[in-house]
Design a protein around this motif. Structure first.
Motif, PDB file in Angstrom:
ATOM      1  N   ASP B  51      -7.199  -7.502   5.911  1.00  0.00           N
ATOM      2  CA  ASP B  51      -6.022  -6.320   5.170  1.00  0.00           C
ATOM      3  C   ASP B  51      -6.757  -5.959   4.109  1.00  0.00           C
ATOM      4  O   ASP B  51      -7.904  -6.082   3.692  1.00  0.00           O
ATOM      5  CB  ASP B  51      -4.952  -7.474   4.553  1.00  0.00           C
ATOM      6  CG  ASP B  51      -3.609  -6.722   4.236  1.00  0.00           C
ATOM      7  OD1 ASP B  51      -3.514  -5.611   4.408  1.00  0.00           O
ATOM      8  OD2 ASP B  51      -2.606  -7.428   3.675  1.00  0.00           O
ATOM      9  N   LYS B 108     -10.311  -8.713  -1.491  1.00  0.00           N
ATOM     10  CA  LYS B 108      -9.432  -9.907  -2.265  1.00  0.00           C
ATOM     11  C   LYS B 108      -9.564  -9.547  -3.652  1.00  0.00           C
ATOM     12  O   LYS B 108     -10.646  -9.064  -4.262  1.00  0.00           O
ATOM     13  CB  LYS B 108      -9.798 -11.051  -2.074  1.00  0.00           C
ATOM     14  CG  LYS B 108      -9.350 -11.667  -0.678  1.00  0.00           C
ATOM     15  CD  LYS B 108      -9.181 -12.950  -0.610  1.00  0.00           C
ATOM     16  CE  LYS B 108      -8.689 -13.726   0.608  1.00  0.00           C
ATOM     17  NZ  LYS B 108      -7.518 -13.168   1.229  1.00  0.00           N
ATOM     18  N   ASP B 133      -1.153 -12.122  -5.527  1.00  0.00           N
ATOM     19  CA  ASP B 133      -1.089 -10.801  -5.150  1.00  0.00           C
ATOM     20  C   ASP B 133      -0.165 -10.408  -4.328  1.00  0.00           C
ATOM     21  O   ASP B 133       0.102 -10.598  -3.068  1.00  0.00           O
ATOM     22  CB  ASP B 133      -2.578 -10.499  -4.568  1.00  0.00           C
ATOM     23  CG  ASP B 133      -2.857  -9.026  -3.789  1.00  0.00           C
ATOM     24  OD1 ASP B 133      -2.003  -8.265  -4.370  1.00  0.00           O
ATOM     25  OD2 ASP B 133      -3.971  -9.174  -3.529  1.00  0.00           O
ATOM     26  N   PHE B 134       0.841  -9.717  -4.972  1.00  0.00           N
ATOM     27  CA  PHE B 134       2.407  -9.091  -4.099  1.00  0.00           C
ATOM     28  C   PHE B 134       2.101  -7.684  -3.852  1.00  0.00           C
ATOM     29  O   PHE B 134       2.916  -7.024  -3.699  1.00  0.00           O
ATOM     30  CB  PHE B 134       3.384  -9.458  -5.004  1.00  0.00           C
ATOM     31  CG  PHE B 134       3.740 -10.784  -4.933  1.00  0.00           C
ATOM     32  CD1 PHE B 134       4.216 -11.794  -3.998  1.00  0.00           C
ATOM     33  CD2 PHE B 134       3.623 -11.730  -6.252  1.00  0.00           C
ATOM     34  CE1 PHE B 134       4.430 -12.929  -4.121  1.00  0.00           C
ATOM     35  CE2 PHE B 134       3.790 -12.992  -6.215  1.00  0.00           C
ATOM     36  CZ  PHE B 134       4.472 -13.596  -5.179  1.00  0.00           C
ATOM     37  N   ILE B 136       1.484  -3.880  -2.172  1.00  0.00           N
ATOM     38  CA  ILE B 136       1.753  -3.361  -0.907  1.00  0.00           C
ATOM     39  C   ILE B 136       0.595  -3.015  -0.235  1.00  0.00           C
ATOM     40  O   ILE B 136      -0.053  -1.936  -0.641  1.00  0.00           O
ATOM     41  CB  ILE B 136       2.646  -2.319  -1.269  1.00  0.00           C
ATOM     42  CG1 ILE B 136       3.831  -2.462  -2.222  1.00  0.00           C
ATOM     43  CG2 ILE B 136       3.205  -1.456   0.075  1.00  0.00           C
ATOM     44  CD1 ILE B 136       4.784  -3.309  -1.450  1.00  0.00           C
ATOM     45  N   ASN B 139      -1.134  -4.061   5.615  1.00  0.00           N
ATOM     46  CA  ASN B 139      -0.323  -4.700   6.309  1.00  0.00           C
ATOM     47  C   ASN B 139       1.208  -4.416   6.021  1.00  0.00           C
ATOM     48  O   ASN B 139       1.943  -4.165   6.831  1.00  0.00           O
ATOM     49  CB  ASN B 139      -0.729  -6.217   6.420  1.00  0.00           C
ATOM     50  CG  ASN B 139      -2.092  -6.261   7.515  1.00  0.00           C
ATOM     51  OD1 ASN B 139      -2.141  -4.969   8.081  1.00  0.00           O
ATOM     52  ND2 ASN B 139      -2.580  -7.224   7.460  1.00  0.00           N
ATOM     53  N   VAL B 140       1.392  -4.821   4.682  1.00  0.00           N
ATOM     54  CA  VAL B 140       2.745  -4.828   4.141  1.00  0.00           C
ATOM     55  C   VAL B 140       3.415  -3.376   4.392  1.00  0.00           C
ATOM     56  O   VAL B 140       4.422  -3.045   4.957  1.00  0.00           O
ATOM     57  CB  VAL B 140       2.793  -4.998   2.745  1.00  0.00           C
ATOM     58  CG1 VAL B 140       4.329  -4.924   2.231  1.00  0.00           C
ATOM     59  CG2 VAL B 140       2.290  -6.481   2.418  1.00  0.00           C
ATOM     60  N   THR B 229      -1.943 -14.452   8.463  1.00  0.00           N
ATOM     61  CA  THR B 229      -0.723 -14.716   7.615  1.00  0.00           C
ATOM     62  C   THR B 229       0.420 -14.329   8.329  1.00  0.00           C
ATOM     63  O   THR B 229       1.729 -15.049   8.366  1.00  0.00           O
ATOM     64  CB  THR B 229      -1.145 -13.800   6.170  1.00  0.00           C
ATOM     65  OG1 THR B 229      -2.344 -14.014   5.797  1.00  0.00           O
ATOM     66  CG2 THR B 229      -0.040 -14.151   5.292  1.00  0.00           C
TER      67      THR B 229
END
Lengths: 166, 360
Positions: B51, B108, B133-134, B136, B139-140, B229
């Motif tokens: 990601d 990361k 870590d939220f 975007i 992948n989001v 995930t």
């Protein structure tokens, strides 16, 4: 396994769960439910239509059968009626013929009878006429020749007897 | 006829052989370059399957230029930190946000000091603290894109049904697939009585996985379903739905298997209980491994072009990559089908009703 755990990201997990559930909810509400309902009702509609078509076909067949039956019956009836009419006609003709014959015979008979009667009365009339005539003749004779009255009468009588009409 | 073909074949073969040997000869002095290319490909493949905080379409390593766009970073670290990932300059710079310093290392985000030092352990993983870590991430972002796409497609399909019984537009293509999921997956596995409840989930999960797999095959270089995930989240939802729809009979089959002698019941209970967790775990690993392996193989084969750097190797690799891409198209559909089918099967186990209680 270590790599897998290292690859795991809580943030992504959070977003995936959140977004997936949101997507599930939205799609259920705006897409899956209406689509599945529409498909279901369409399938039911098709099923119903097929059933109805089948029913209609059966009814049609029934109707056709009954029509044929009625037609057959009508034909038979017509035949019977025609036959009866023919019989009646023949009978009527025969009866009329018989009656006419009887009537004709009766009329002939009557005519014969009346002819006979007329004949008889004519003969009687003639006889009387001849008798009167004879008497007149006799009277004339008598007036001229009163002398031999008895002889004269006998003579007349004799002449009358001889003059009997056959 | 046959000999003619043989001659032709041999000619081509000899031609290819000579060309490639020429090419190989040329490359002898470029051994170091080749090793460098190999390392570069390895890194590219690794980065591809990971990601990312930015969406990069092309990357020129010589000029150091990236073509793409950055995505927002959202961190929770004793307070909310929101900034654009472009501030990291592809991991080259340290970002300061509300008095904290963050560094991007192998996609990361780590908390560092002002100079951006990372303490690496013996595996090469940094030991620094990681903020929640939220962001975007790529992948989001793609999940949102797929979600919008699905809403448009299937919302459109639903709308087209309002007019009549016949679907119109693009949705028309998906209608038979929806019917397939209902008639071939849901009804046979779950049963006529209960299947309706699970249809939305099965449809959503099927199309989500399928579209994600397909997006993974585009040159956008996204890898959604090849991410542990994502598959974990999907498998977890299946697991939760299964457990919550489990009836008395389902639990009885796990803890007190009917129809077997009691010592067996005791032996079977832990096995069945492990099975409950293994099932979604297998779902997770199967999807992840299939898609990830597909991406790695495909990327490596494409990478071979840069190692061969000649017409023959290049075209052969291209051909191989093309064939594999077609195979991957099939795998994309197949994995979505398998995930959906197995989910349906597990739901089926959970809601199954046995009339033949003693028949086991």
């Amino acid at each position: 396994m270590d790599k897998l755990i290292n690859d795991f990201s809580f943030g992504l997990f959070f977003w995936q769960i959140l977004l997936f559930i949101l997507l599930l909810w939205l799609l259920t509400k705006y897409a899956w439910k209406p689509i599945l309902d529409a498909v279901n009702s369409r399938e039911e509609g098709i099923k119903e239509a097929l059933e109805q078509a089948e029913k209609a076909r059966e009814e049609m067949a029934e109707l056709k059968a009954s029509n044929e039956k009625i037609l057959k019956e009508a034909r038979a009836e017509r035949e019977a009626m025609l036959k009866e009419a023919r019989i009646i006609k023949d009978k009527l003709i025969a009866e009329a013929k018989d009656e006419a014959k009887i009537q004709a015979n009766n009329m002939i008979e009557m005519a014969k009878n009346s002819i006979e009667l007329e004949k008889q009365s004519a003969i009687t009339d003639l006889k009387n006429h001849v008798a009167e005539l004879s008497v007149e003749i006799a009277e004339k004779v008598i007036k001229k020749e009163l002398s031999a009255k008895d002889q004269q009468l006998n003579l007349i009588k004799k002449m009358l007897d001889e003059a009997t009409l056959k | 006829m046959q000999s003619k073909f043989l001659i032709k074949f041999l000619t081509i073969f000899i031609f290819l052989f000579t060309v490639s040997s020429f090419a190989q000869h040329e490359k002898v002095e470029g051994e170091g370059e080749k090793a460098e290319a190999k390392a570069g490909i390895k890194e590219a493949v690794y980065h591809h399957i990971q990601d990312s905080h930015e969406f990069i379409f092309f990357h020129n390593s010589e000029t150091g230029k990236y073509y793409g766009f950055s995505l927002p970073v959202i961190l929770w670290d004793n307070g909310l930190h929101i900034f654009s990932a472009s501030k990291f300059h592809h991991g080259e710079k340290i970002v300061e946000s509300n008095g904290n310093y963050y560094k991007l290392y192998h996609n990361k985000i780590y908390k560092t000091n002002a100079s951006g030092d990372l303490k690496l352990n013996e595996h090469g993983h940094p030991e620094n603290e990681k903020p929640l870590d939220f962001s975007i991430t790529k992948n989001v972002f793609m999940i949102i894109v797929i979600g919008i796409l699905m809403l448009l497609l299937f919302g459109g399909l639903a709308k087209s049904f309002e007019k009549g019984y016949i679907a119109t537009g693009v949705g028309r293509f998906f209608e038979p697939i929806i019917l397939f999921i209902r008639d071939e997956i849901a009804i046979p596995n779950i049963g006529e009585k209960h299947y309706k409840k699970y249809m939305p989930f099965l449809l959503t999960v099927f199309f989500f996985i399928w579209f994600s797999n397909l997006f993974g095959l585009t040159p956008l270089s996204v890898n959604i379903t090849g991410n542990i995930t994502i598959t974990l989240a999907l498998a977890l939802i299946t697991f939760i739905i299964t457990q919550f729809s489990g009836n008395k009979n389902y639990w009885k089959h796990i803890f007190w298997m009917p129809g077997v002698p009691w010592p067996m019941k005791i032996v079977l209970a832990p096995i069945e209980l492990i099975g409950v967790f293994i099932k979604p775990f297998a779902l997770m690993i199967r999807l992840y491994a299939n898609i990830m392996a597909g991406h790695v193989v495909l990327m490596s084969i494409i990478g071979l072009i840069f190692i061969f750097k000649n017409w023959v190797g290049g075209s052969l690799t291209f051909l191989l990559a093309f064939v594999l891409s077609i195979l991957e198209l099939l795998v994309a559909l197949l994995q979505a089908y398998i995930f959906t089918m197995l989910s349906a099967l597990y739901f089926g186990f959970a809601v199954e009703e046995h009339e033949h209680e003693e028949a086991h």
